[in-house]
Write a protein that holds these residues in place. Structure first.
Motif, short mmCIF file in Angstrom:
data_model
loop_
_atom_site.label_atom_id
_atom_site.label_comp_id
_atom_site.label_asym_id
_atom_site.label_seq_id
_atom_site.Cartn_x
_atom_site.Cartn_y
_atom_site.Cartn_z
N LEU A 66 73.90 5.60 41.88
CA LEU A 66 73.61 4.51 42.93
C LEU A 66 72.38 4.10 42.55
N GLY A 67 71.95 4.44 42.29
CA GLY A 67 70.23 3.83 42.45
C GLY A 67 69.98 3.05 43.18
N PRO A 68 70.39 1.64 42.79
CA PRO A 68 70.04 0.22 43.27
C PRO A 68 70.27 0.59 44.61
N LEU A 69 71.86 1.00 45.15
CA LEU A 69 71.44 0.89 46.76
C LEU A 69 70.87 2.01 47.38
N LEU A 70 70.47 3.17 46.58
CA LEU A 70 69.39 3.35 47.40
C LEU A 70 68.30 3.15 47.36
N ASP A 71 67.91 1.64 47.44
CA ASP A 71 67.02 1.61 47.07
C ASP A 71 67.15 0.18 48.27
N ILE A 78 71.63 -2.44 55.14
CA ILE A 78 72.79 -2.79 54.25
C ILE A 78 73.48 -1.45 55.50
N GLY A 79 73.41 -1.39 55.89
CA GLY A 79 75.13 -0.67 57.21
C GLY A 79 75.18 0.73 56.74
N GLY A 95 83.02 0.58 49.98
CA GLY A 95 84.17 -0.75 51.42
C GLY A 95 82.83 -0.92 52.21
N ALA A 96 81.80 0.56 52.72
CA ALA A 96 80.81 0.24 54.35
C ALA A 96 80.08 -1.10 53.37
N PHE A 97 79.77 -0.79 52.54
CA PHE A 97 78.56 -2.03 51.87
C PHE A 97 79.61 -3.60 52.14
N LEU A 98 80.48 -3.60 51.31
CA LEU A 98 80.85 -4.86 51.35
C LEU A 98 81.25 -5.32 53.16
N GLU A 99 81.40 -4.56 53.53
CA GLU A 99 81.33 -5.22 55.37
C GLU A 99 80.85 -5.31 55.47
N HIS A 100 79.53 -4.88 55.41
CA HIS A 100 78.39 -5.66 55.72
C HIS A 100 77.52 -6.33 54.64
N LEU A 101 78.02 -7.08 53.92
CA LEU A 101 78.04 -8.19 53.11
C LEU A 101 78.86 -9.76 54.14
N ASN A 102 79.81 -8.78 54.36
CA ASN A 102 81.10 -9.38 54.73
C ASN A 102 80.56 -10.28 56.27
N ALA A 103 80.08 -9.63 56.99
CA ALA A 103 79.96 -9.51 58.30
C ALA A 103 78.74 -10.39 58.26
N SER A 104 77.78 -10.80 57.63
CA SER A 104 76.85 -12.18 57.93
C SER A 104 77.52 -12.95 57.85
N THR A 105 77.19 -14.24 58.80
CA THR A 105 77.45 -15.37 58.51
C THR A 105 76.32 -16.79 57.73
N ASP A 106 75.36 -15.71 57.48
CA ASP A 106 74.13 -16.26 56.40
C ASP A 106 74.25 -15.96 55.19
N LEU A 125 80.53 -0.03 41.76
CA LEU A 125 79.84 -0.39 42.66
C LEU A 125 79.92 -2.32 41.98
N LEU A 126 79.64 -2.47 40.82
CA LEU A 126 79.06 -4.10 40.45
C LEU A 126 81.09 -4.54 40.33
N ARG A 127 81.81 -3.18 39.96
CA ARG A 127 82.72 -4.14 39.16
C ARG A 127 83.52 -4.10 40.38
N PHE A 128 83.22 -3.43 41.30
CA PHE A 128 84.02 -3.57 42.95
C PHE A 128 83.76 -4.74 44.08
N LEU A 129 82.46 -5.13 43.73
CA LEU A 129 81.55 -6.28 44.94
C LEU A 129 82.28 -7.21 43.87
N GLY A 130 82.20 -7.48 42.25
CA GLY A 130 82.22 -9.07 41.89
C GLY A 130 83.58 -8.99 41.60
#
Length: 874
Positions: A66-71, A78-79, A95-106, A125-130
């Protein structure tokens, strides 16, 4: 200057607008090294006017999970904190990262760079988010070197998994044209045509050569990189050396700490940035291109490089870094044995917890390179961890040697408990490679050793392994007895792993015995309990045994459901062996259900994965071979011969039965009934001995039709009343001449080809026409020719004209020709098409010639243009 990128920037802007108004979008941005992917993205995000999160995959020998997420956690909100990402379970992090992305209205842009280097956790992670982007307003972009992503690369599989999503797309960045190179060289003495010829328009190569200030074109691009660096001050060159040891991206403070107090680091960084060697991010610096970093790193002498790694390690330790992958990387670079043995195993276990099993295997391999002289118990533990991770990632040969070394160490230590476990694990690993006899001997040795071991979970594990092997040998009744004993022992000693495995074995053996209800219940119990307890490999095994077990009993509809669910589960958790084995059985299931294109593509995907275990490869080869034989393709025997070579040494009915059945069918369809009979006879007695109704039925069928084809008396094996009772219903009906009931039974089992084959035994026109129509729809050329010849001989009318699929095509292309045309239009060569479809190049050559003729095109470019005009590429 950013040239010839206007259309790409416009497309990216359009995707961002779609993400804002219609839901999240995923883009795979491909291109060769140096083509300008990073520069394009930097230009785009600078002008986008929305929040941007950027993370990159490491070019380290073993990347961080999860190097990119650490960056992203370092550079923005990123929550999640870095601590959260490292310490929490992967499901919680995703789940927490997806929730953070979902929470944004912009709208926002999330960039994953260099995913050709991605670890398994990042790919998951990419498969999960995709699959879950649609409710968000996120444009997610992943950049990768497409020239480094071959057919077996994990990223290729990810792209394929997400290809059907309406929210995903691909973009390939092209090289510069000669005109663009001329524009860039306008103020230079360098000949633009020579520069274009030598660089092929690669932007990085072009700009590095121009920046080097040389009048000629360097032979190696590294010369251009080093020439640019040579023009910098000594402090800046020293700083670049330190930066290259850290990687493509790094924190300036860490680099400064390693460089020491004698350098003006701030001025050096500024000079490197001004010169275009380094670029700045919010909180990190990076090389403008990873090729520059590689060139600079390669120019550092061994002793200096080791010193820099040692200083980097000291600085990271002093700063309290918890990045175990980087610590292990620098420890190895410094040849610091103690540090490697401290950090590499810890990084391996952390990667395994994150389900990044390939990275875990690499970290344990790193530790083992420094393991000489370790106490025997510690060395054995490292070897076992290495073996387990390679087993999970479907590399059984590497696991094999590690298990053997660990066994020798445990023998020297006199550790009978651990020795029993290792022998049982080695036995299962040997079975995967098709070494059935040695697997049996090893399992028996583990059982004999139990006499020296006080009661404990080792007894349950060894007994489970013995049951597991008997299941695969189709000694089903014995497997159930052993499995039930193992369940009792596992409960007694609270051995959850053995308990789940034993329920898997008992359930699978009951399916083989025809006790479908009981077998399904035990397998589902194992699956559900495994999910509740987080025993992921046993859950995947339950899916696999449900799919393959029901498939072996010709319950293909149920089997396919379990297989598809199991494949998705194994993909998410990086369980390569289970995923590959289920894919091989999915191919077999698709073949019997009449989805021959799907079967061939699924099987070809398995065979392209070089690490696939022998038992996996056998089933994929058989599925592909049967499709080719039924179509009448010229290269069926290539894969069927390989299947024979792999299956014969196993001695198990589960491999030998379907192998000889497939070869008998191929021989019969090729007009060689004597060979068909010999193939069928080869496994028949073993099928009778194991009382396997489906293998007995099919092998008897091929003996009978082969005998009839050569004019001999029908085979007694097909007529024997005793053996009729051992046959599965459709085969028994065919053996007694009741073709109508057999066809109905085959249709109920969802096997259209077998149903048509049964109908072709009739003499009336109506059933023969039904058989003919099915064979034509499936593309079963040999069977179609046979039934049409029979109809003509009986005086029945045989319809003329192309198949419905071909007739519906504006250019009268067959289904296969249409598929090849699409690949041809993508610019692929015949060899590349052959690799994608797992066909011979000669077969593809014939198809391409037919396509050009039907489209009245003189070349491939003209064929693609005609295809667009006719709407064939929709």
């Amino acid at each position: 200057m950013l040239l010839e990128r206007e259309n790409f920037l416009a497309d990216l802007s359009g995707l961002l607008l779609q993400a804002q108004s219609q839901g999240g979008r995923l883009l795979f941005l491909g291109g060769e090294a140096g083509v300008g992917k990073s520069e394009l993205l930097r230009t785009f995000v600078r002008s986008a006017g929305v929040r941007v999160l950027v993370g990159a995959c490491d070019s380290l020998s073993t990347p961080r999970p999860l190097g990119p997420l650490l960056d992203m956690a370092v550079n923005g909100d990123i929550g999640l904190t870095r601590h959260d990402i490292i310490e929490h379970s992967r499901d919680e992090v995703f789940g927490a990262f997806l929730e953070h992305l979902n929470a944004s209205t912009d709208a926002s842009i999330v960039v994953f760079e260099d995913v050709h280097w991605a670890d398994e956790a990042t790919l998951d992670l990419l498969r999960f988010l995709g699959r879950r982007l649609e409710p968000t307003k996120v444009l997610m972009i992943t950049s990768y070197r497409d020239d480094e992503v071959g057919p077996t690369h994990p990223l290729r599989m990810l792209i394929g998994d997400l290809a059907t999503s309406p929210n995903s797309g691909r973009m390939k960045l092209s090289r510069l044209s000669l005109g663009a190179v001329k524009e860039l060289t306008a103020d230079s003495d360098i000949d633009p045509e020579m520069l274009f010829r030598r660089t092929s328009g690669n932007p990085f190569y072009v700009t590095e050569i121009l920046a080097s200030g040389e009048s000629g074109v360097p032979t190696r691009i590294s010369d251009a990189v080093l020439a640019r660096a040579a023009r910098l001050s000594p402090d800046s060159r020293a700083i670049l050396n330190v930066c290259s040891v850290f990687g493509v991206r790094f924190e300036a403070s860490l680099v400064a700490a390693v460089a020491g107090e004698g350098l003006d680091t701030d001025a050096a960084f500024e000079e490197c940035i001004t010169a275009g060697v380094l670029i700045t991010g919010e909180r990190t610096l990076a090389f403008r291109h990873e090729l520059a970093r590689d060139a600079l790193l390669g120019a550092i002498g061994f002793a200096r490089k080791r010193t820099l790694h040692q200083r980097a390690l000291e600085v990271l330790v002093a700063s309290g870094s918890s990045d175990l992958s980087k610590l292990a990387h620098h420890a190895e670079g410094a040849l610091d044995r103690a540090a490697v043995l401290e950090f590499a195993p810890a990084a391996g276990h952390a990667a395994a917890r994150s389900r990044a099993h390939r990275e875990a295997a690499a970290q344990f391999a790193r530790a083992l390179r420094f393991a000489d002289g370790l106490p025997g118990a510690e060395h054995a533990e490292l070897l076992e961890a290495y073996a387990i991770e390679h087993g999970l990632t479907d590399q059984p040969e590497k696991a094999d040697e590690a298990y053997r070394q660990a066994i020798r160490l445990r023998e020297q230590l006199g550790d009978s408990r651990k020795l029993v476990v290792l022998l049982a694990e080695l036995s299962q690993n040997l079975h995967r490679q098709g070494h059935s006899r040695e697997a049996d001997d090893t399992a028996d040795r583990a059982l004999r050793l139990l006499e020296e071991v006080p009661p404990g979970p080792e007894h349950a594990f060894a007994r489970t392994t013995r049951s597991y092997l008997r299941m695969f040998e189709h000694e089903s009744a014995s497997a159930v007895v052993d499995g039930q004993r193992a369940i009792a022992l596992a409960r007694e000693f609270s051995d959850v792993s053995s308990l789940l495995h034993a329920y898997n074995v008992v359930g699978s053996s009951q399916l083989q015995l025809g006790e479908t209800g009981a077998g399904r219940r035990n397998l589902l119990y194992s699956l559900r309990l495994g999910k509740r307890l987080g025993c992921e490999n046993h859950v995947a095994l339950a899916y696999s045994n449900l799919g393959s077990g029901l498939g072996e009993m010709y319950r293909f509809d149920e089997a396919e459901g379990f297989l598809r669910d199991g494949i998705a589960y194994a993909l998410l958790l990086d369980l390569d062996f289970q995923r590959n084995y289920m894919d091989s059985w999915l191919a077999m299931t698709q073949m019997f259900r009449g989805d021959w294109n799907g079967a061939a593509e699924t099987a070809a995907g398995v065979l392209r994965r070089s690490g696939a275990a022998a038992i996996t490869r056998i089933m994929a080869l058989l599925a592909l071979g049967r499709v080719r034989a039924r179509r009448g393709d010229p290269d069926a025997w290539t894969v069927l011969d390989e299947a024979r070579d792999l299956a014969s040494p196993t001695g198990t009915l589960q491999r030998i039965g379907p192998m000889h059945a497939a070869r008998a069918e191929a021989a019969y369809l090729a007009g060689d009934p004597k060979r068909a009979s010999l193939e069928a006879v080869s496994a028949y007695e073993l099928a009778i001995e194991r009382r396997h109704r489906w293998h007995v039925g099919e092998l008897s069928y091929w003996q009978r039709v082969a005998a009839h084809a050569v004019g001999a008396a029908e085979s007694r094996s097909g007529e024997s009343p005793d053996h009729l009772g051992l046959m599965a219903e459709p085969y028994a009906l065919e053996a007694t001449g009741n073709w109508a009931a057999a066809a109905a039974a085959w249709e109920e089992f969802g096997c259209p080809y077998e149903a048509a084959r049964a109908l072709s035994a009739a003499e009336d026109e109506e059933p023969l026409e039904r058989a003919r129509a099915t064979f034509e729809r499936l593309g079963a050329a040999p069977a179609l020719a046979s039934v049409e010849a029979k109809m003509r001989a009986l005086g029945h009318r045989v319809p003329r004209g192309p198949s419905p699929t071909t007739a519906a095509n504006p250019a009268n292309l067959t289904r296969r020709e249409a598929q090849i045309l699409k690949l041809l239009a993508e610019g692929k060569t015949n060899q590349e098409i052959a690799g994608d479809l797992f066909r011979s190049v000669r077969t593809v050559d014939h198809h391409v010639s037919a396509i050009l003729a039907k489209l009245e095109a003189s070349n491939r470019v003209e064929a693609a243009r005609r295809a667009v005009e006719l709407g064939l590429l929709e």
